[in-house]
Enzyme design. Structure first.
Site, PDB file in Angstrom:
ATOM      1  N   MET A  33      -2.095  -0.467   7.111  1.00  0.00           N
ATOM      2  CA  MET A  33      -2.757  -1.008   9.265  1.00  0.00           C
ATOM      3  C   MET A  33      -3.165  -3.036   8.121  1.00  0.00           C
ATOM      4  SD  MET A  33      -4.264  -2.299  10.871  1.00  0.00           S
ATOM      5  CE  MET A  33      -6.344  -3.332   9.703  1.00  0.00           C
ATOM      6  N   PRO A  34      -2.398  -3.011   8.164  1.00  0.00           N
ATOM      7  CA  PRO A  34      -2.716  -4.697   7.345  1.00  0.00           C
ATOM      8  C   PRO A  34      -3.217  -5.960   8.402  1.00  0.00           C
ATOM      9  CG  PRO A  34      -0.206  -4.261   6.654  1.00  0.00           C
ATOM     10  CD  PRO A  34      -0.888  -3.211   7.273  1.00  0.00           C
ATOM     11  N   LEU A  35      -4.436  -6.435   8.428  1.00  0.00           N
ATOM     12  CA  LEU A  35      -4.955  -7.255   8.780  1.00  0.00           C
ATOM     13  C   LEU A  35      -4.429  -8.503   8.147  1.00  0.00           C
ATOM     14  CD1 LEU A  35      -6.095  -8.874  11.218  1.00  0.00           C
ATOM     15  CD2 LEU A  35      -9.195  -8.513   9.107  1.00  0.00           C
ATOM     16  N   PHE A  43      -4.949  -7.930   4.665  1.00  0.00           N
ATOM     17  CA  PHE A  43      -5.896  -7.228   3.466  1.00  0.00           C
ATOM     18  C   PHE A  43      -5.534  -5.752   3.982  1.00  0.00           C
ATOM     19  CE2 PHE A  43      -7.574 -11.233   4.845  1.00  0.00           C
ATOM     20  CZ  PHE A  43      -9.150 -11.643   3.975  1.00  0.00           C
TER      21      PHE A  43
END
Length: 134
Positions: free
Chosen positions: A1-3, A72
């Site tokens: 789950m990248p931001l 992130f």
């Protein structure tokens, strides 16, 4: 789950902004195999002069079309996986008209306990979400 945070100079237009965001997401989907709906992007347009992106001694100049990307994500992916992701992002953004010299990526890793998706809980820690695979 990248931001993913995406910073650009004003003037790209709504369709190109959509292409930039989608191109980055498509690269992450293809390279990391994340679920389609793990799509968390913050796209910010800045007035000219608010993004400074010099060449860092590499011998090329960026244009006002520079796209600054911060990813992130949880630690654990290999350097090869990261480099494949960087290449896929650059290729996808080239299709949106962004030159490779204008694709700047910063990659920040953290742990499962560093995420809360709502309600003040760390869902990876509480077990409400399964920790993503590598």
């Amino acid at each position: 789950m990248p931001l993913v945070r995406i910073d650009v100079n004003q003037g790209h237009g709504p369709e190109r902004l959509r292409q930039i965001s989608q191109g980055i997401h498509d690269a992450i989907l293809a390279e990391y195999g994340i679920p389609e709906r793990d799509y968390f992007h913050v796209l910010t347009e800045h007035p000219q002069g608010q993004i400074v992106a010099q060449d860092a001694g590499l011998g090329f100049e960026r244009t006002p079309d520079v796209v600054m990307i911060q990813i992130f994500t949880q630690a654990g992916r290999s350097q090869e996986a990261k480099q494949s992701l960087f290449a896929a992002i650059a290729a996808n953004l080239a299709a949106a008209g962004i030159a490779g010299r204008d694709v700047f990526i910063g990659y920040v890793e953290n742990t499962a306990g560093d995420w809360s998706f709502g309600f003040g809980r760390a869902q990876y820690v509480t077990g409400e979400l399964a920790t993503p695979g590598r």
